[in-house]
Design a protein around this motif. Structure first.
Motif, PDB file in Angstrom:
ATOM      1  N   PRO A 355     -40.335  58.249  17.262  1.00  0.00           N
ATOM      2  CA  PRO A 355     -40.811  57.317  18.280  1.00  0.00           C
ATOM      3  C   PRO A 355     -42.310  57.450  18.529  1.00  0.00           C
ATOM      4  N   GLU A 356     -42.886  56.359  19.052  1.00  0.00           N
ATOM      5  CA  GLU A 356     -44.305  56.377  19.395  1.00  0.00           C
ATOM      6  C   GLU A 356     -44.517  57.142  20.700  1.00  0.00           C
ATOM      7  N   VAL A 357     -45.761  57.541  20.914  1.00  0.00           N
ATOM      8  CA  VAL A 357     -46.140  58.267  22.126  1.00  0.00           C
ATOM      9  C   VAL A 357     -47.365  57.577  22.707  1.00  0.00           C
ATOM     10  N   ALA A 358     -47.380  57.322  24.009  1.00  0.00           N
ATOM     11  CA  ALA A 358     -48.525  56.642  24.616  1.00  0.00           C
ATOM     12  C   ALA A 358     -48.755  57.162  26.032  1.00  0.00           C
ATOM     13  N   SER A 359     -50.029  57.264  26.405  1.00  0.00           N
ATOM     14  CA  SER A 359     -50.399  57.798  27.717  1.00  0.00           C
ATOM     15  C   SER A 359     -51.598  57.076  28.280  1.00  0.00           C
ATOM     16  N   VAL A 360     -51.673  57.029  29.601  1.00  0.00           N
ATOM     17  CA  VAL A 360     -52.897  56.607  30.268  1.00  0.00           C
ATOM     18  C   VAL A 360     -52.968  57.323  31.613  1.00  0.00           C
ATOM     19  N   VAL A 397     -39.938  57.031  29.866  1.00  0.00           N
ATOM     20  CA  VAL A 397     -41.177  56.617  30.550  1.00  0.00           C
ATOM     21  C   VAL A 397     -41.287  57.461  31.807  1.00  0.00           C
ATOM     22  N   LYS A 398     -42.459  58.001  32.016  1.00  0.00           N
ATOM     23  CA  LYS A 398     -42.709  58.877  33.173  1.00  0.00           C
ATOM     24  C   LYS A 398     -43.901  58.331  33.946  1.00  0.00           C
ATOM     25  N   ILE A 399     -43.719  58.100  35.235  1.00  0.00           N
ATOM     26  CA  ILE A 399     -44.796  57.594  36.091  1.00  0.00           C
ATOM     27  C   ILE A 399     -45.120  58.643  37.147  1.00  0.00           C
ATOM     28  N   GLU A 407     -50.180  55.145  44.828  1.00  0.00           N
ATOM     29  CA  GLU A 407     -50.984  54.603  43.723  1.00  0.00           C
ATOM     30  C   GLU A 407     -50.604  55.317  42.428  1.00  0.00           C
ATOM     31  N   VAL A 408     -50.467  54.552  41.351  1.00  0.00           N
ATOM     32  CA  VAL A 408     -50.107  55.128  40.061  1.00  0.00           C
ATOM     33  C   VAL A 408     -51.301  55.911  39.517  1.00  0.00           C
ATOM     34  N   LEU A 409     -51.073  57.183  39.170  1.00  0.00           N
ATOM     35  CA  LEU A 409     -52.133  58.070  38.698  1.00  0.00           C
ATOM     36  C   LEU A 409     -52.050  58.348  37.203  1.00  0.00           C
ATOM     37  N   GLY A 410     -50.860  58.193  36.636  1.00  0.00           N
ATOM     38  CA  GLY A 410     -50.689  58.430  35.207  1.00  0.00           C
ATOM     39  C   GLY A 410     -49.354  57.890  34.741  1.00  0.00           C
ATOM     40  N   VAL A 411     -49.343  57.392  33.503  1.00  0.00           N
ATOM     41  CA  VAL A 411     -48.098  56.895  32.916  1.00  0.00           C
ATOM     42  C   VAL A 411     -47.994  57.462  31.502  1.00  0.00           C
ATOM     43  N   HIS A 412     -46.842  58.054  31.188  1.00  0.00           N
ATOM     44  CA  HIS A 412     -46.656  58.750  29.909  1.00  0.00           C
ATOM     45  C   HIS A 412     -45.326  58.321  29.295  1.00  0.00           C
ATOM     46  N   MET A 413     -45.383  57.902  28.036  1.00  0.00           N
ATOM     47  CA  MET A 413     -44.218  57.310  27.393  1.00  0.00           C
ATOM     48  C   MET A 413     -43.962  57.917  26.027  1.00  0.00           C
ATOM     49  N   VAL A 414     -42.696  57.999  25.674  1.00  0.00           N
ATOM     50  CA  VAL A 414     -42.263  58.284  24.306  1.00  0.00           C
ATOM     51  C   VAL A 414     -41.144  57.306  24.013  1.00  0.00           C
ATOM     52  N   GLY A 415     -41.244  56.578  22.914  1.00  0.00           N
ATOM     53  CA  GLY A 415     -40.180  55.640  22.595  1.00  0.00           C
ATOM     54  C   GLY A 415     -40.612  54.547  21.644  1.00  0.00           C
ATOM     55  N   ALA A 416     -39.688  53.663  21.345  1.00  0.00           N
ATOM     56  CA  ALA A 416     -39.969  52.545  20.456  1.00  0.00           C
ATOM     57  C   ALA A 416     -40.976  51.599  21.099  1.00  0.00           C
ATOM     58  N   ARG A 417     -42.011  51.244  20.348  1.00  0.00           N
ATOM     59  CA  ARG A 417     -43.016  50.251  20.747  1.00  0.00           C
ATOM     60  C   ARG A 417     -43.784  50.590  22.019  1.00  0.00           C
ATOM     61  N   MET A 429     -52.829  50.022  36.488  1.00  0.00           N
ATOM     62  CA  MET A 429     -53.759  51.016  37.026  1.00  0.00           C
ATOM     63  C   MET A 429     -55.170  50.452  37.196  1.00  0.00           C
ATOM     64  N   GLU A 430     -55.549  49.486  36.348  1.00  0.00           N
ATOM     65  CA  GLU A 430     -56.856  48.838  36.505  1.00  0.00           C
ATOM     66  C   GLU A 430     -56.950  48.149  37.864  1.00  0.00           C
ATOM     67  N   PHE A 431     -55.833  47.608  38.328  1.00  0.00           N
ATOM     68  CA  PHE A 431     -55.811  46.929  39.626  1.00  0.00           C
ATOM     69  C   PHE A 431     -55.256  47.824  40.727  1.00  0.00           C
TER      70      PHE A 431
END
Length: 467
Positions: A355-360, A397-399, A407-417, A429-431
């Motif tokens: 699976p893919e991994v993505a963070s912000v 998905v972890k928020i 306020e959302v401070l970080g979002v971390h994901m592992v999974g398809a797409r 988070m930009e808004f």
């Protein structure tokens, strides 16, 4: 001698995007590239070719292991044609680099082929073989990128002891590929060749893989990749790499100072990348280079010489193509007298394994270190109907949200797409959205993105609907 408002040295995702934006803003623009094709590392020997091989190898693995469960029966042997796979990768690269050349022409940007070097702060000499020419530039943007790093005791022969560049053009599938480094590049290319039939051993110095990302992602990814059959040796310090004939030996010590050896037919050295300024002659312009080899810049990406800027891998920060592109746009707009900005906290990071991994944003470790009180909402991909439908049930998905303001401070994901889904988190988070804001948004069903809504519900008041 030709004179330009802006000259860009390097045509990667930072350089060519900067050139386009400068041209859009009405500046006479030149771009200098030492190779015959545009696009830099990302398009030629990085992001694009590696994703092409990841996709091709994924199709092969599905055909070998997963088609039958979908009711697809193939009669006869499934054969791997590595040569054709590499040729397809090259075709994708060729199409992409030709697209960049088209954009340069469309925006009336002059392209110079050759090594660009400063003569002084406003003159650049371009050397292409025996041919030399000089241009004048009122402003210059250094976008020379990076190259693979190595360890001082490793001699790269680019035959058996290789970097990512050579790994993208293999003529055979390794029997045993030893990967030094459990970061993005090593994991992606390790997975490519494991899918194609290689035994893969990943040797990592740190106590976990992808160590800059949230620890929950590291734990999930190593669990899944072990299940796939890749071997991991964490907290191992490599001390020597040698080659005898077609055999490569990697020597390391584990956390108990016990010596361990790995023998394979290929060794991929993927210990990161380092800024590339060779041949730039920055000293002729008075540009300061740091002890780490980076071009020293201020918050406006301006060097100590006021008309010279630097962007991308050659300056501080994450070495990411999209970060370089954002910086290219920012510098172009600064030169034009505008006041743009970049929030580096909102530059997402992605690992294109499966699976893919993505963070912000911030990781849980960073929030703890900063003594920030936070809430956690996590939702497993296996609970999604879309994941069950596709058979991609690994991940989550972890928020992370502020305990007081939500306020959302970080979002971390592992999974398809999740490489695509992370854009939702960046937008939120930009808004400065709260977890409740995301929880109240309608998400199409069935989609992988529903996991974001569910994690937001979990972070809001623990009321995820499907667990």
């Amino acid at each position: 001698m030709s004179t330009y408002d802006v000259a860009i040295i390097g045509s990667g995702p930072g350089g060519y995007v900067a050139a386009i934006r400068c041209a859009q803003l009405g500046m006479k623009t030149a771009i200098i590239e030492k190779y015959d094709v545009l696009g830099g590392t990302c398009l030629n020997v990085g992001c694009i070719p590696s994703k092409a091989l990841l996709d091709s190898s994924h199709h092969y693995e599905d055909a070998m292991k997963h088609f039958e469960e979908h009711g697809i029966e193939i009669s006869g042997d499934i054969k791997l044609n590595l040569k054709k796979m590499i040729e397809r990768k090259a075709s994708v690269v060729d199409q992409t680099t030709k697209g960049i050349a088209f954009l340069m022409d469309k925006n009336k940007i002059d392209v110079f082929t050759g090594m660009g070097a400063f003569k002084d702060a406003t003159h650049i000499e371009i050397t292409n073989g025996k041919k030399k020419e000089t241009i004048e530039a009122k402003n210059t943007i250094i976008a020379t990128g990076s190259k693979p790093a190595t360890l001082p005791f490793i001699k790269l022969d680019k035959d058996r002891i290789i970097t990512s560049t050579e790994a993208l053009n293999m003529k055979e599938v390794p029997k045993h590929l030893v990967v030094i480094g459990g970061g993005v590049i090593g994991l992606e290319l390790g997975q490519v060749y494991h899918r194609l039939g290689s035994e893969v051993s990943v040797v990592e110095y740190m106590d976990r893989i992808i160590p800059t990302m949230d620890s929950a992602q590291s734990k999930e990814l190593i669990k899944v990749m072990k299940k796939q059959g890749i071997k991991f040796f964490i907290s191992h310090k490599v001390s020597a790499v040698s080659k005898k004939g077609k055999e490569v030996t990697v020597t390391a010590t584990d956390k108990n100072d016990k010596e361990v050896t790995f023998k394979g037919d290929y060794c991929l050295v993927s210990v990161g990348r380092k800024p590339y300024t060779d041949g730039l002659k920055a000293e002729n312009a008075g540009v300061k280079i740091t002890e780490r080899g980076m071009v020293d810049v201020n918050d406006h990406l301006q060097t100590n010489i006021k008309n010279i800027y630097a962007i991308g891998d050659v300056v501080r920060g994450a070495m990411l193509a999209h970060k370089a592109s954002e910086e290219g746009v920012m510098v172009a707009e600064i030169i034009a007298g505008q006041k743009p900005h970049i929030d580096y906290n909102l530059i997402p990071g992605v690992v294109y394994t499966w699976p893919e991994v993505a963070s912000v944003g911030k990781t849980e470790e960073q929030l703890k270190d900063a003594n920030v009180e936070y809430k956690v909402g996590q939702f497993p991909m296996r609970a999604l109907g879309r994941s069950r439908a596709s058979g991609d049930t690994d991940g989550f998905v972890k928020i992370l949200s502020d305990k007081k303001t939500d306020e959302v401070l970080g979002v971390h994901m592992v999974g398809a797409r999740v490489a695509d889904v992370i854009a939702e988190a960046v937008t939120a988070m930009e808004f400065r959205a709260s977890a409740e804001d995301i929880a109240r948004m309608s998400h199409a069903h069935p989609t992988y993105a529903e996991a974001v809504k569910e994690a937001a519900l979990a972070a809001t008041d623990g009321r995820a609907l499907h667990i």
